[in-house]
Design an enzyme around this catalytic site. Structure first.
Site, PDB file in Angstrom:
ATOM      1  N   LYS A  81       0.933  -1.087  -0.313  1.00  0.00           N
ATOM      2  CA  LYS A  81       0.148  -0.285   0.088  1.00  0.00           C
ATOM      3  C   LYS A  81       0.977   1.102   0.055  1.00  0.00           C
ATOM      4  O   LYS A  81       1.910   1.398   0.343  1.00  0.00           O
ATOM      5  CB  LYS A  81      -0.833  -0.233   1.056  1.00  0.00           C
ATOM      6  CG  LYS A  81      -1.721   1.106   1.422  1.00  0.00           C
ATOM      7  CD  LYS A  81      -2.701   0.877   2.875  1.00  0.00           C
ATOM      8  CE  LYS A  81      -4.051   1.992   2.409  1.00  0.00           C
ATOM      9  NZ  LYS A  81      -4.898   1.849   2.951  1.00  0.00           N
ATOM     10  N   SER A 156     -10.336   3.305   2.572  1.00  0.00           N
ATOM     11  CA  SER A 156      -9.221   3.288   2.086  1.00  0.00           C
ATOM     12  C   SER A 156      -8.160   2.007   0.567  1.00  0.00           C
ATOM     13  O   SER A 156      -7.410   2.583   0.156  1.00  0.00           O
ATOM     14  CB  SER A 156      -7.535   4.222   2.774  1.00  0.00           C
ATOM     15  OG  SER A 156      -6.966   3.398   3.242  1.00  0.00           O
ATOM     16  N   SER A 180     -10.169   0.927   6.959  1.00  0.00           N
ATOM     17  CA  SER A 180      -9.415   0.798   5.619  1.00  0.00           C
ATOM     18  C   SER A 180      -8.761  -0.530   5.255  1.00  0.00           C
ATOM     19  O   SER A 180      -8.156  -0.922   3.976  1.00  0.00           O
ATOM     20  CB  SER A 180      -8.624   1.736   5.492  1.00  0.00           C
ATOM     21  OG  SER A 180      -8.930   2.913   5.068  1.00  0.00           O
TER      22      SER A 180
END
Lengths: 504, 105
Positions: A81, A156, A180
């Site tokens: 990420k 997210s 997230s």
């Protein structure tokens, strides 16, 4: 063979690599080919490190051929990420203010991956500074859900979830501040874990809200999630909130999973109203399944959970407004000079932040500045911190009766891109079931529990455990996954439509 | 309660060092008003006797031995900086009433 390689689980791939049946270069090339074939439409990646990944893979193959004893996931590809710093890849946290920035150091999680000889494929898309639940707030355009490219992949960490769901990578890393990791897992039919706060180092993870942020694993199966979790957990002297203790093997918890006598609590406040019919139906079936598998299921009350979202949207912006003060155009990242007025450092900072931040980031910084300002502090921030206490007490009371808690991970299935992007309050409610765990610091997981009847889209079961007892998540999820996969005849992702591969 | 005015939003933007446009100030005023109404419910739940929690897991101070560790080189530290001069971050005038000059002059 390349098609088969991308569909192997990380555990299967690791076995093939260890036996020499498959090389890491072959596996890595298969992942890269898949990324180049489908990511034009999925947009899970912000950066793909073709050359570096193949070089790492070749080195792992060479060392294995030389007879070296390698870590169990050596040579397995993984996506990172973009919230985590990487010294050989740009790190933007989904923001234009960091466009092109290559950090001088690796996040501790990334260091763990490299120390285990894993192959870093690239960086995954995310809502800007992890603020959002759809990836639509990424400054680089949204990620698309592999189940339906017109829908959101959650956020997210939508990039990481979509990358594993689209078979671009067997594993990915995530960060979870209010859901997230878990919400994207829920809407993409994948697995994700938010560990106990402090179990995985936050060093080198670009901070959103420091008392809520926790890094965690993203994968397609429960065992793969555990294998990655085992790699990234552990004490880090560079993170002052890192917990210094020994943790059990989560992979062992999966392999030895047995629900006999396990006490499971259904959170009464996270069922019924506000949850889509198909989500409720699959959840009720999952609860029945747990009972059949030997668990003692009871209903429990968490009376203050209904105020969690409100408390969260005061605590998070307050912490974020402080954390994001570092992006000022002085030491790194973008600098923009003011178009009008004197060219002072203050005006430069204001122009830089105006140009560099997107609308949701500005919204939360202003909200946080308000919540922390004199005259409102007691009324908002102080009260939110008290609600945090009440939610922790709710969980303490619940866990005095049961070993784990369950709920649906999200209130709805994946919605259409654009449906909520201009309605911040509606967007915030996606995390109604996941936020309480972050406020309390307890571990949580999302594991697929089927597809909603009304739209055929995946839904996830959320499992919560007391702080320090992440292994219980794996016990419950392993049994759920085993029973449901047997009933379906294949993993849930087997029901996802085939993605069109772009011709090379 | 918790109505927020345009002037307040403009002031907050100044405090947060974001040069918002007039259009942004207008839309943020509306949105923040709605959000604040929604989050104001925190006032209805917690009674004065409830202690505040700032952190999920009880924390203690962490110290380490005072021995040199690994540090970044100056090249690494300045490698990502927008403007550098002789191992220093170069910034525009730090005093508000300084005359406007083009960067780099």
């Amino acid at each position: 063979m390349s098609e088969d390689l991308i569909r192997l689980t990380a555990a299967e791939l690791a076995d093939h690599l260890a036996s020499g049946e498959v090389s890491s270069v072959e596996a890595t090339q298969a992942s890269l080919d898949r990324i180049h074939a489908v990511d034009g439409e999925v947009h899970a990646f912000l950066h793909v490190a073709d050359k570096a990944a193949l070089a790492t893979a070749a080195e792992v193959d060479r060392r294995r051929a030389a007879g070296e004893e390698l870590p169990s996931l050596a040579g397995v590809p993984i996506a990172v990420k973009d919230v985590m710093t990487t010294k050989d890849m740009p790190t933007t946290s989904g923001s234009k203010i960091l466009e092109g920035w290559v950090p001088p150091y690796d996040a501790t999680v990334v260091e763990h991956l490299r120390n285990h000889d894993m192959v870093l494929l690239g960086k995954t898309n995310m809502d800007e500074f992890a603020m959002g639940s759809s990836t639509e707030y990424s400054a680089y355009g949204p990620t698309h859900n592999p189940w339906d490219l017109d829908r959101i992949p959650g956020g997210s960490g939508g990039g990481s979830a979509a990358a594993v769901a689209a078979f671009e990578a067997p594993l990915a890393t995530g960060s979870d501040t209010g859901g997230s990791i878990r919400f994207p897992a829920h809407v993409t039919g994948t697995v994700g874990v938010k560990p106990t706060y402090g179990q995985v180092s936050r060093w080198g993870a670009i901070a959103l809200a420091s008392s809520l942020d926790q890094m965690g694993p993203v994968a397609r199966t429960v065992l793969d999630t555990a294998l990655l979790h085992d790699v990234i957990k552990g004490h880090d002297p560079k993170d002052s909130t890192s917990i210094n203790r020994e943790w059990p093997s989560f992979a062992d918890a999966v392999r030895q999973a047995d629900l006999s006598g396990v006490r499971v609590g259904v959170i009464r406040q996270l069922t019924g109203e506000g949850f889509q019919a198909g989500v409720r139906a699959r959840f009720n079936e999952a609860v029945t399944l747990l009972t059949k598998a030997g668990a003692d299921v009871v209903e429990v009350d968490c009376p203050h959970i209904g105020s969690a979202v409100a408390a969260y949207y005061l605590i998070l912006p307050a912490e974020a407004s402080s954390n994001l003060a570092r992006f000022d155009g002085v030491r790194y990242g973008r600098r923009v000079m003011p178009e009008t007025g004197p060219e002072t450092v203050e005006n430069m900072m204001a122009a830089t932040r105006e140009a560099g931040f997107g609308p949701e980031v500005k919204r939360r910084i202003i909200l946080g500045t308000y919540a922390l300002s004199a005259g409102y502090y007691d009324q908002f921030y102080g009260q939110a911190q008290k609600v945090r206490t009440l939610i922790q007490r709710d969980f303490d009371a619940a866990f005095s009766q049961v070993d784990v808690l369950v709920s649906p991970t999200g209130p709805t299935t994946a919605f259409k891109l654009g449906a909520k992007v201009n309605d911040p309050l509606a967007m915030y409610l996606n995390d109604v079931a996941t936020i309480p765990a972050n406020l309390a610091g307890i571990p949580g997981m999302s594991v697929p529990m089927g597809r909603a009847d009304e739209d055929g889209l995946p839904v996830g079961l959320q499992v919560l455990a007391p702080a320090m007892h992440d292994e219980r998540l794996y016990t419950v999820a392993a049994v759920v996954e085993r029973e449901l996969t047997a009933a379906w005849g294949k993993p849930l992702l087997g029901f996802a439509p085939e993605l069109k591969e772009a011709s090379k | 309660m918790s109505d927020i005015t345009r002037d307040e939003v403009a002031h907050l933007a100044e405090l947060a060092r974001i040069d918002l446009s007039d259009a942004e100030i207008s839309s943020l005023t509306d949105q923040l008003g709605q959000i604040l109404q929604a989050v104001a419910q925190v006032n209805e739940v917690a009674t004065p006797d409830v202690p505040a929690t700032s952190h999920p897991i009880p924390l203690t101070n962490v110290f380490r031995e005072d021995i040199p560790g690994e540090t970044l080189t100056t090249e690494q530290v300045f490698g990502g900086a927008p403007d550098v001069e002789e191992h220093m971050f170069r910034v525009p005038s730090i005093l508000g009433d300084a005359p406007a000059t083009k960067q780099g002059e």
